[in-house]
Design an enzyme around this catalytic site. Structure first.
Site, PDB file in Angstrom:
ATOM      1  N   LYS A 134      -3.570  -0.322  89.051  1.00  0.00           N
ATOM      2  CA  LYS A 134      -3.007  -1.057  87.917  1.00  0.00           C
ATOM      3  C   LYS A 134      -2.112  -0.071  87.177  1.00  0.00           C
ATOM      4  O   LYS A 134      -2.582   0.813  86.469  1.00  0.00           O
ATOM      5  CB  LYS A 134      -4.123  -1.576  87.006  1.00  0.00           C
ATOM      6  CG  LYS A 134      -3.607  -2.434  85.871  1.00  0.00           C
ATOM      7  CD  LYS A 134      -4.768  -3.031  85.090  1.00  0.00           C
ATOM      8  CE  LYS A 134      -4.334  -4.028  84.044  1.00  0.00           C
ATOM      9  NZ  LYS A 134      -3.229  -3.651  83.191  1.00  0.00           N
ATOM     10  N   ARG A 136       5.500  -5.266  82.718  1.00  0.00           N
ATOM     11  CA  ARG A 136       5.769  -6.254  83.764  1.00  0.00           C
ATOM     12  C   ARG A 136       7.228  -6.667  83.812  1.00  0.00           C
ATOM     13  O   ARG A 136       7.854  -6.822  82.762  1.00  0.00           O
ATOM     14  CB  ARG A 136       4.917  -7.482  83.429  1.00  0.00           C
ATOM     15  CG  ARG A 136       4.848  -8.557  84.474  1.00  0.00           C
ATOM     16  CD  ARG A 136       3.750  -8.225  85.439  1.00  0.00           C
ATOM     17  NE  ARG A 136       3.501  -9.279  86.395  1.00  0.00           N
ATOM     18  CZ  ARG A 136       2.500 -10.149  86.291  1.00  0.00           C
ATOM     19  NH1 ARG A 136       1.700 -10.101  85.262  1.00  0.00           N
ATOM     20  NH2 ARG A 136       2.312 -11.066  87.226  1.00  0.00           N
ATOM     21  N   ARG A 188       7.838  -9.542  80.413  1.00  0.00           N
ATOM     22  CA  ARG A 188       6.664 -10.405  80.426  1.00  0.00           C
ATOM     23  C   ARG A 188       6.807 -11.608  79.495  1.00  0.00           C
ATOM     24  O   ARG A 188       6.276 -12.683  79.743  1.00  0.00           O
ATOM     25  CB  ARG A 188       5.478  -9.549  80.008  1.00  0.00           C
ATOM     26  CG  ARG A 188       4.226 -10.301  80.034  1.00  0.00           C
ATOM     27  CD  ARG A 188       3.117  -9.464  79.513  1.00  0.00           C
ATOM     28  NE  ARG A 188       2.079 -10.377  79.173  1.00  0.00           N
ATOM     29  CZ  ARG A 188       0.825 -10.239  79.514  1.00  0.00           C
ATOM     30  NH1 ARG A 188       0.440  -9.201  80.177  1.00  0.00           N
ATOM     31  NH2 ARG A 188      -0.053 -11.145  79.171  1.00  0.00           N
ATOM     32  N   PHE A 191       4.831  -5.869  93.472  1.00  0.00           N
ATOM     33  CA  PHE A 191       3.558  -6.311  94.043  1.00  0.00           C
ATOM     34  C   PHE A 191       3.516  -7.781  94.460  1.00  0.00           C
ATOM     35  O   PHE A 191       2.529  -8.225  95.015  1.00  0.00           O
ATOM     36  CB  PHE A 191       2.364  -5.956  93.158  1.00  0.00           C
ATOM     37  CG  PHE A 191       2.499  -6.290  91.700  1.00  0.00           C
ATOM     38  CD1 PHE A 191       2.432  -7.590  91.262  1.00  0.00           C
ATOM     39  CD2 PHE A 191       2.681  -5.274  90.766  1.00  0.00           C
ATOM     40  CE1 PHE A 191       2.534  -7.881  89.931  1.00  0.00           C
ATOM     41  CE2 PHE A 191       2.791  -5.560  89.425  1.00  0.00           C
ATOM     42  CZ  PHE A 191       2.731  -6.878  88.995  1.00  0.00           C
ATOM     43  N   ARG A 247      -4.381 -17.364  83.930  1.00  0.00           N
ATOM     44  CA  ARG A 247      -5.236 -16.179  83.930  1.00  0.00           C
ATOM     45  C   ARG A 247      -6.473 -16.546  84.733  1.00  0.00           C
ATOM     46  O   ARG A 247      -7.508 -16.882  84.181  1.00  0.00           O
ATOM     47  CB  ARG A 247      -5.590 -15.816  82.487  1.00  0.00           C
ATOM     48  CG  ARG A 247      -6.187 -14.446  82.316  1.00  0.00           C
ATOM     49  CD  ARG A 247      -6.520 -14.170  80.874  1.00  0.00           C
ATOM     50  NE  ARG A 247      -5.362 -13.864  80.049  1.00  0.00           N
ATOM     51  CZ  ARG A 247      -4.687 -12.724  80.111  1.00  0.00           C
ATOM     52  NH1 ARG A 247      -5.009 -11.803  80.974  1.00  0.00           N
ATOM     53  NH2 ARG A 247      -3.659 -12.519  79.311  1.00  0.00           N
TER      54      ARG A 247
END
Ligand code: AMP
Length: 556
Positions: free
Chosen positions: A251, A256, A271, A341, A415
């Site tokens: 992480k 982001r 983000r 990613f 989430r």
């Protein structure tokens, strides 16, 4: 078909405010959607959630409370003190405007009736004003709009301008209302919302092209989508018990980014879905020159490395994102690196419905350069091996690890349990600052404490959960007082109410049940960790998360 009046919108809002059940509210919204023409239907679904523009839009009104006050003064010929007096007694900016509008002796003669389209066009014009003298122009345009508004319209105009409609209509209700109004499957509406981030587009598609139309919605480079989010796992065993085929990644301690490319066009979003392309030319160049594929949407993290090879604090990256001028200077001071990613879209094909396992393979096909490495992916289930990876990540100065479910689809804005984060930090909550209190004595000119709130996504309400104050240095208090002064919407003695915009990351000792706050919970010994400048109100933690943390801690 004649154009729908803004008054109709205001009346529906007013009716919704008087209604409490979410089914009844959904019905009201659905009935209203059915009355609109296609253009209106592309506007109202976000407007009714209090958003002047859809989330992906590059436009922002850029009108805070002080600009609105100037416009009110200009339109109604009242002083700021008068506005503040009324605000104190009504406690709401909308009702304040309504009251002031009613008091106007001179009603505008021959004023044309406001329509939804006209209001929206004015908002767009205001948003487009930039550069020198733009504040004055914005005030003037807003004042013109207020002059044409009836008292009820003024109430909702004011709240829209501050993006504080707060009539209890959130994304869930809009989703259900679209499904109901046009008789389409609610899951397809949900998918459309995830892909477009634009309820107006989804509503018009549902109306004009039905379920087939909704099914054919694809991602589009240049239109950002919400990012998939991670849940916390309490440890490696906990993560493994939830995910049977895991991939373990570092992480990264950065921030982001979502990268969009379509031929020569490259756009990069933060983000919060702000377009940050111009501030990070070195990343744009990597995307243009080092990645294969004509058009794609990628997910990743940008990190800044110091001389010792360790990640710098993420505030440094935000400084890069904010920078508008002399970008090269900052570029050599804080060089940025991209780690990828995930991939959401490639050459005309939306990939979010593929499992991570397959998305990863596709990503490996286009990202083959060391200048844009893909996060290393460890396919292991042994606790000790994962522990080693975790410590390697921490030793390298990163945050911890992510354990991802290789079977999982990419779910924008969710989430879920398919990405689990493991990090050593104790739990913190990201809370919205909704109010504060002026200090006393020596600190009378400083805001001494801040009221925090979590979100209730169902009703779109912010629910207070505690106050943070002690532990701030005078320097910090001053810095925050400056920052928050622009956001004051109401004052009552020492009590202040802010336009909810700023997020504090808060650590605490314990969560307790408490009737004192609207959330029903209170934080014991809250401490401010940092300002989450990268987060917006929609990213703040929910009541559900508070409840979960409470249960975890309290009920074991
Ligand atoms: P949090 O902000 O604590 O909810 O953690 C989720 C964030 O971790 C994401 O939004 C990313 O910015 C960041 N992150 C860092 N490395 C990764 C990774 N390998 N996969 C996904 N997210 C990551």
């Amino acid at each position: 078909m004649t154009e729908t009046l803004f008054l109709d919108f205001a009346q529906v809002c007013s009716k919704i405010e008087e209604t409490s059940g979410s089914i009844e509210i959904t019905d009201l919204v659905a009935d209203f959607f059915k009355r609109l023409d296609d253009e209106e239907l592309s506007i109202v679904p976000h407007l009714i959630m209090g958003k002047v523009f859809p989330e992906w839009s590059p436009y922002e009104l850029g009108t805070g409370p002080s600009l609105l006050f100037d416009a009110i003064s200009l339109a109604y010929g009242v002083s700021k003190d008068e506005i503040e007096n009324v605000l104190r007694s009504t406690g709401d900016i909308g009702k304040t405007l309504e009251t002031l509008s009613k008091r106007r002796t001179q009603q505008t003669l021959f004023a044309e009736e406001l329509t939804i389209k006209k209001v929206h066009a004015s908002f767009l014009e205001i948003a487009k004003k930039g550069g020198k003298g733009s504040q004055k122009m914005k005030v003037k345009l807003l004042a013109e709009l207020l002059l044409q508004a009836s008292p009820l319209e003024a109430r909702y105009l004011a709240r829209l301008v501050l993006e504080e409609l707060r009539i209890g209509v959130g994304e869930g209700i809009v989703r259900d209302a679209i499904a109901k109004a046009f008789n389409v499957d609610v899951d397809l509406v949900e998918r459309g919302l995830m892909l477009t981030n634009d309820p107006g587009v989804v509503a018009t598609t549902a109306k004009t092209r039905g379920e087939d139309g909704l099914r054919s919605i694809e991602l589009l480079p240049g239109r950002p989508v919400k990012m998939m989010l991670a849940q916390v796992a309490s440890g490696i065993e906990d993560a493994l018990s939830q995910i049977s085929d895991p991939a373990v990644e570092w992480k990264f301690d950065g921030t982001r980014v979502q990268i969009h490319k379509e031929k020569d066009m490259v756009e990069i979003y933060s983000r919060k879905l702000e377009n940050v392309t111009k501030s990070i030319p070195e990343i744009v160049s990597v995307v243009k020159n080092k990645l294969k594929g004509d058009s794609f949407i990628l997910d990743g993290e940008v990190i800044a490395i110091d001389e010792a090879g360790k990640p710098r604090p993420f505030q440094d990256i935000l400084r890069r994102f904010r920078r508008k001028y002399r970008i090269e200077e900052m570029q050599s001071l804080i060089p940025l690196h991209l780690h990828l990613f995930d991939i959401l879209y490639l050459d005309g094909r939306t990939l979010i419905d593929l499992p991570l396992r397959e998305r990863r393979k596709i990503l490996e096909g286009i990202a083959t350069s060391d200048d844009a490495p893909i996060a290393e992916h460890h396919l292991v289930r042994e606790v000790d091996v994962i522990e080693r990876i975790y410590h390697e990540a921490l030793d390298a100065g990163h945050e911890g690890i992510m354990v991802k479910n290789r079977d999982s689809l990419y779910t924008p804005g969710k989430r879920g349990k398919n990405w689990l984060k493991i990090k050593p930090l104790m739990e913190t909550l990201d809370l919205v600052v909704i109010g504060g209190e002026w200090g006393e004595g020596r600190r009378a000119n400083l805001i001494g404490s801040y009221t925090l709130a979590c979100r209730d996504p169902d009703t779109d309400k912010l629910l207070s959960i505690g106050r943070v104050g002690t532990g701030l240095t005078d320097e910090k208090l001053l810095e925050f007082t400056d920052l928050f002064s622009d956001l004051i919407v109401r004052e009552d003695g020492r009590e202040i109410e802010f336009k909810p915009e700023i997020i504090f990351e808060i650590a605490f000792e314990e969560i307790q049940k408490s009737p004192k706050y609207e959330s029903g919970y209170a934080l014991r010994f809250p401490r401010l960790i940092r300002l989450r400048e990268d987060k917006s109100v929609e990213d703040a933690d929910t009541l559900e998360r508070v409840e979960k943390l409470y249960k975890e801690r309290f009920e074991g």
